[in-house]
Design a protein around this motif. Structure first.
Motif, PDB file in Angstrom:
ATOM      1  N   MET A   1      69.055 -29.990   2.016  1.00 27.65           N
ATOM      2  CA  MET A   1      67.767 -29.408   1.688  1.00 27.65           C
ATOM      3  C   MET A   1      67.906 -28.556   0.426  1.00 27.65           C
ATOM      4  O   MET A   1      68.835 -27.777   0.291  1.00 27.65           O
ATOM      5  N   ALA A   2      66.988 -28.726  -0.477  1.00 27.36           N
ATOM      6  CA  ALA A   2      67.019 -27.990  -1.743  1.00 27.36           C
ATOM      7  C   ALA A   2      66.693 -26.514  -1.498  1.00 27.36           C
ATOM      8  O   ALA A   2      65.906 -26.167  -0.624  1.00 27.36           O
ATOM      9  N   ARG A   3      67.315 -25.676  -2.303  1.00 28.53           N
ATOM     10  CA  ARG A   3      67.105 -24.227  -2.206  1.00 28.53           C
ATOM     11  C   ARG A   3      66.427 -23.719  -3.470  1.00 28.53           C
ATOM     12  O   ARG A   3      66.802 -24.104  -4.576  1.00 28.53           O
ATOM     13  N   ILE A   4      65.474 -22.825  -3.262  1.00 25.92           N
ATOM     14  CA  ILE A   4      64.714 -22.251  -4.366  1.00 25.92           C
ATOM     15  C   ILE A   4      64.923 -20.740  -4.382  1.00 25.92           C
ATOM     16  O   ILE A   4      64.818 -20.093  -3.346  1.00 25.92           O
ATOM     17  N   ALA A   5      65.217 -20.186  -5.546  1.00 27.50           N
ATOM     18  CA  ALA A   5      65.264 -18.735  -5.732  1.00 27.50           C
ATOM     19  C   ALA A   5      63.993 -18.318  -6.454  1.00 27.50           C
ATOM     20  O   ALA A   5      63.621 -18.921  -7.462  1.00 27.50           O
ATOM     21  N   ILE A   6      63.316 -17.323  -5.915  1.00 27.87           N
ATOM     22  CA  ILE A   6      62.139 -16.754  -6.576  1.00 27.87           C
ATOM     23  C   ILE A   6      62.520 -15.366  -7.080  1.00 27.87           C
ATOM     24  O   ILE A   6      62.901 -14.499  -6.297  1.00 27.87           O
ATOM     25  N   ILE A   7      62.427 -15.176  -8.392  1.00 26.20           N
ATOM     26  CA  ILE A   7      62.732 -13.887  -9.009  1.00 26.20           C
ATOM     27  C   ILE A   7      61.413 -13.238  -9.428  1.00 26.20           C
ATOM     28  O   ILE A   7      60.721 -13.746 -10.307  1.00 26.20           O
ATOM     29  N   SER A   8      61.088 -12.137  -8.777  1.00 20.12           N
ATOM     30  CA  SER A   8      59.883 -11.394  -9.144  1.00 20.12           C
ATOM     31  C   SER A   8      60.275 -10.230 -10.036  1.00 20.12           C
ATOM     32  O   SER A   8      61.028  -9.348  -9.627  1.00 20.12           O
ATOM     33  N   GLY A   9      59.748 -10.230 -11.247  1.00 18.26           N
ATOM     34  CA  GLY A   9      60.025  -9.169 -12.208  1.00 18.26           C
ATOM     35  C   GLY A   9      58.984  -8.074 -12.208  1.00 18.26           C
ATOM     36  O   GLY A   9      58.925  -7.284 -13.141  1.00 18.26           O
ATOM     37  N   SER A  10      58.170  -8.004 -11.164  1.00 17.76           N
ATOM     38  CA  SER A  10      57.143  -6.964 -11.115  1.00 17.76           C
ATOM     39  C   SER A  10      57.731  -5.650 -10.631  1.00 17.76           C
ATOM     40  O   SER A  10      58.436  -5.614  -9.631  1.00 17.76           O
ATOM     41  N   PRO A  11      57.432  -4.556 -11.318  1.00 14.74           N
ATOM     42  CA  PRO A  11      57.901  -3.255 -10.852  1.00 14.74           C
ATOM     43  C   PRO A  11      57.075  -2.707  -9.688  1.00 14.74           C
ATOM     44  O   PRO A  11      57.411  -1.680  -9.117  1.00 14.74           O
ATOM     45  N   SER A  15      51.453  -5.603  -7.048  1.00 16.07           N
ATOM     46  CA  SER A  15      51.056  -6.391  -8.213  1.00 16.07           C
ATOM     47  C   SER A  15      50.380  -7.683  -7.781  1.00 16.07           C
ATOM     48  O   SER A  15      50.774  -8.320  -6.797  1.00 16.07           O
ATOM     49  N   ARG A  16      49.387  -8.098  -8.533  1.00 14.82           N
ATOM     50  CA  ARG A  16      48.731  -9.376  -8.264  1.00 14.82           C
ATOM     51  C   ARG A  16      49.707 -10.545  -8.418  1.00 14.82           C
ATOM     52  O   ARG A  16      49.479 -11.624  -7.898  1.00 14.82           O
ATOM     53  N   LEU A  17      50.800 -10.317  -9.142  1.00 21.19           N
ATOM     54  CA  LEU A  17      51.833 -11.346  -9.264  1.00 21.19           C
ATOM     55  C   LEU A  17      52.343 -11.753  -7.888  1.00 21.19           C
ATOM     56  O   LEU A  17      52.662 -12.920  -7.658  1.00 21.19           O
ATOM     57  N   GLU A  18      52.411 -10.804  -6.962  1.00 20.83           N
ATOM     58  CA  GLU A  18      52.891 -11.115  -5.616  1.00 20.83           C
ATOM     59  C   GLU A  18      51.969 -12.122  -4.935  1.00 20.83           C
ATOM     60  O   GLU A  18      52.428 -12.969  -4.170  1.00 20.83           O
ATOM     61  N   GLY A  19      50.675 -12.045  -5.206  1.00 23.26           N
ATOM     62  CA  GLY A  19      49.738 -13.033  -4.664  1.00 23.26           C
ATOM     63  C   GLY A  19      50.008 -14.422  -5.208  1.00 23.26           C
ATOM     64  O   GLY A  19      49.956 -15.411  -4.477  1.00 23.26           O
ATOM     65  N   VAL A  20      50.323 -14.498  -6.499  1.00 18.65           N
ATOM     66  CA  VAL A  20      50.660 -15.781  -7.126  1.00 18.65           C
ATOM     67  C   VAL A  20      51.945 -16.333  -6.514  1.00 18.65           C
ATOM     68  O   VAL A  20      52.028 -17.510  -6.145  1.00 18.65           O
ATOM     69  N   PHE A 139      50.234 -19.446 -16.717  1.00 21.21           N
ATOM     70  CA  PHE A 139      49.802 -18.090 -17.036  1.00 21.21           C
ATOM     71  C   PHE A 139      48.526 -17.842 -16.248  1.00 21.21           C
ATOM     72  O   PHE A 139      47.598 -18.665 -16.279  1.00 21.21           O
ATOM     73  N   VAL A 140      48.465 -16.723 -15.552  1.00 18.09           N
ATOM     74  CA  VAL A 140      47.320 -16.381 -14.709  1.00 18.09           C
ATOM     75  C   VAL A 140      46.717 -15.078 -15.225  1.00 18.09           C
ATOM     76  O   VAL A 140      47.445 -14.128 -15.518  1.00 18.09           O
ATOM     77  N   LEU A 141      45.404 -15.049 -15.334  1.00 15.15           N
ATOM     78  CA  LEU A 141      44.727 -13.790 -15.662  1.00 15.15           C
ATOM     79  C   LEU A 141      44.627 -12.952 -14.395  1.00 15.15           C
ATOM     80  O   LEU A 141      44.344 -13.495 -13.315  1.00 15.15           O
ATOM     81  N   ASP A 142      44.852 -11.651 -14.508  1.00 13.29           N
ATOM     82  CA  ASP A 142      44.817 -10.847 -13.298  1.00 13.29           C
ATOM     83  C   ASP A 142      43.442 -10.840 -12.632  1.00 13.29           C
ATOM     84  O   ASP A 142      43.331 -10.600 -11.435  1.00 13.29           O
ATOM     85  N   THR A 143      42.400 -11.161 -13.385  1.00 14.58           N
ATOM     86  CA  THR A 143      41.055 -11.246 -12.799  1.00 14.58           C
ATOM     87  C   THR A 143      40.906 -12.472 -11.901  1.00 14.58           C
ATOM     88  O   THR A 143      39.939 -12.559 -11.144  1.00 14.58           O
ATOM     89  N   GLN A 144      41.858 -13.399 -11.965  1.00 19.86           N
ATOM     90  CA  GLN A 144      41.810 -14.601 -11.126  1.00 19.86           C
ATOM     91  C   GLN A 144      42.448 -14.378  -9.754  1.00 19.86           C
ATOM     92  O   GLN A 144      42.435 -15.261  -8.915  1.00 19.86           O
ATOM     93  N   VAL A 145      43.027 -13.194  -9.562  1.00 19.30           N
ATOM     94  CA  VAL A 145      43.666 -12.856  -8.293  1.00 19.30           C
ATOM     95  C   VAL A 145      43.053 -11.557  -7.785  1.00 19.30           C
ATOM     96  O   VAL A 145      43.149 -10.516  -8.442  1.00 19.30           O
ATOM     97  N   GLN A 146      42.439 -11.631  -6.626  1.00 13.54           N
ATOM     98  CA  GLN A 146      41.789 -10.461  -6.047  1.00 13.54           C
ATOM     99  C   GLN A 146      42.700  -9.843  -4.979  1.00 13.54           C
ATOM    100  O   GLN A 146      43.217 -10.552  -4.110  1.00 13.54           O
ATOM    101  N   ARG A 147      42.916  -8.531  -5.058  1.00 12.12           N
ATOM    102  CA  ARG A 147      43.681  -7.814  -4.036  1.00 12.12           C
ATOM    103  C   ARG A 147      42.704  -7.384  -2.952  1.00 12.12           C
ATOM    104  O   ARG A 147      41.735  -6.679  -3.219  1.00 12.12           O
ATOM    105  N   LEU A 148      42.939  -7.800  -1.707  1.00  9.70           N
ATOM    106  CA  LEU A 148      42.056  -7.474  -0.602  1.00  9.70           C
ATOM    107  C   LEU A 148      42.467  -6.159   0.051  1.00  9.70           C
ATOM    108  O   LEU A 148      43.580  -5.671  -0.143  1.00  9.70           O
ATOM    109  N   GLU A 149      41.571  -5.598   0.845  1.00  7.24           N
ATOM    110  CA  GLU A 149      41.811  -4.295   1.474  1.00  7.24           C
ATOM    111  C   GLU A 149      43.033  -4.301   2.383  1.00  7.24           C
ATOM    112  O   GLU A 149      43.703  -3.283   2.538  1.00  7.24           O
ATOM    113  N   ASP A 150      43.334  -5.438   3.004  1.00  5.88           N
ATOM    114  CA  ASP A 150      44.481  -5.500   3.919  1.00  5.88           C
ATOM    115  C   ASP A 150      45.813  -5.701   3.189  1.00  5.88           C
ATOM    116  O   ASP A 150      46.860  -5.867   3.809  1.00  5.88           O
TER     117      ASP A 150
END
Length: 193
Positions: A1-11, A15-20, A139-150
């Motif tokens: 099974m292939a393995r994937i590493a996800i590197i998040s560079g968000s401080p 961050s909306r990056l986490e939603g992406v 490339f995603v615009l941050d307006t394309q990702v909405q952070r919900l209350e939860d």
């Protein structure tokens, strides 16, 4: 099974990056691939700033990358480039640490003016780390990702569709390479007997 590493560079954990990245991870997991995360913000600042290659956390993060078949590298865009915290980590990856891996760059930013950050900021450093198979990414615009209350995130339809296509291409590339490597190993084993 292939393995994937996800590197998040968000401080930031919010961050909306986490939603992406959550969206991409779900697609990867649904395809039956393993995922391991490296949240650069969780690495000790001293390890990053003082280039402590021998830090247990840095050694572990580099193990995750070394054992991965493919790597997702993602960052918010600040001042036309990826975050400084991501750069300090990328500097700690061995010189050819991305060689032979499929690499998917992802970025999120506040303005379309940062659209070319993947080509002008990400790709040169990924190439310097030995990556030869860098997908176009998204490339995603941050307006394309909405952070919900939860604390969860909602992607608008357009970006959800585009990220689905990006994830499918990534998964196909990873699966194709894994199958090719498996067949190559089998043929080498047969030739040795």
């Amino acid at each position: 099974m292939a393995r994937i590493a996800i590197i998040s560079g968000s401080p930031s954990a919010s961050s909306r990056l986490e939603g992406v990245l959550d969206f991409i991870q779900q697609a990867i997991v649904q395809a039956g691939l393993d995922v391991e995360w490296i949240q650069v913000r969780n690495l000790a600042p001293e390890d990053l700033v003082y280039s402590r290659f021998d830090s247990l956390a840095i050694v572990e993060a580099n193990r995750v990358i070394a054992e991965a078949d493919a790597v997702v590298v993602a960052s918010p865009i600040y001042k036309a480039s990826y975050t400084g915290v991501l750069k300090t980590f990328l500097d700690l990856i061995p010189q050819k640490g991305l060689e032979g891996k499929v690499v998917l760059p992802l970025a999120i930013g506040g303005t379309i003016a940062h659209l070319l950050a993947i080509d002008h900021a990400f790709k040169p450093v990924l190439s310097a780390l030995g990556a030869h198979h860098i997908l176009p990414g998204a490339f995603v615009l941050d307006t394309q990702v909405q952070r919900l209350e939860d604390g969860s995130f909602l992607l608008n339809d357009e970006i959800g569709h585009r990220l689905t296509q990006v994830a499918e291409t990534f998964i196909q590339e990873v699966s194709w390479r894994a199958e090719r490597n498996k067949l190559s190993s089998l043929s080498q084993g047969i030739a040795l007997t």
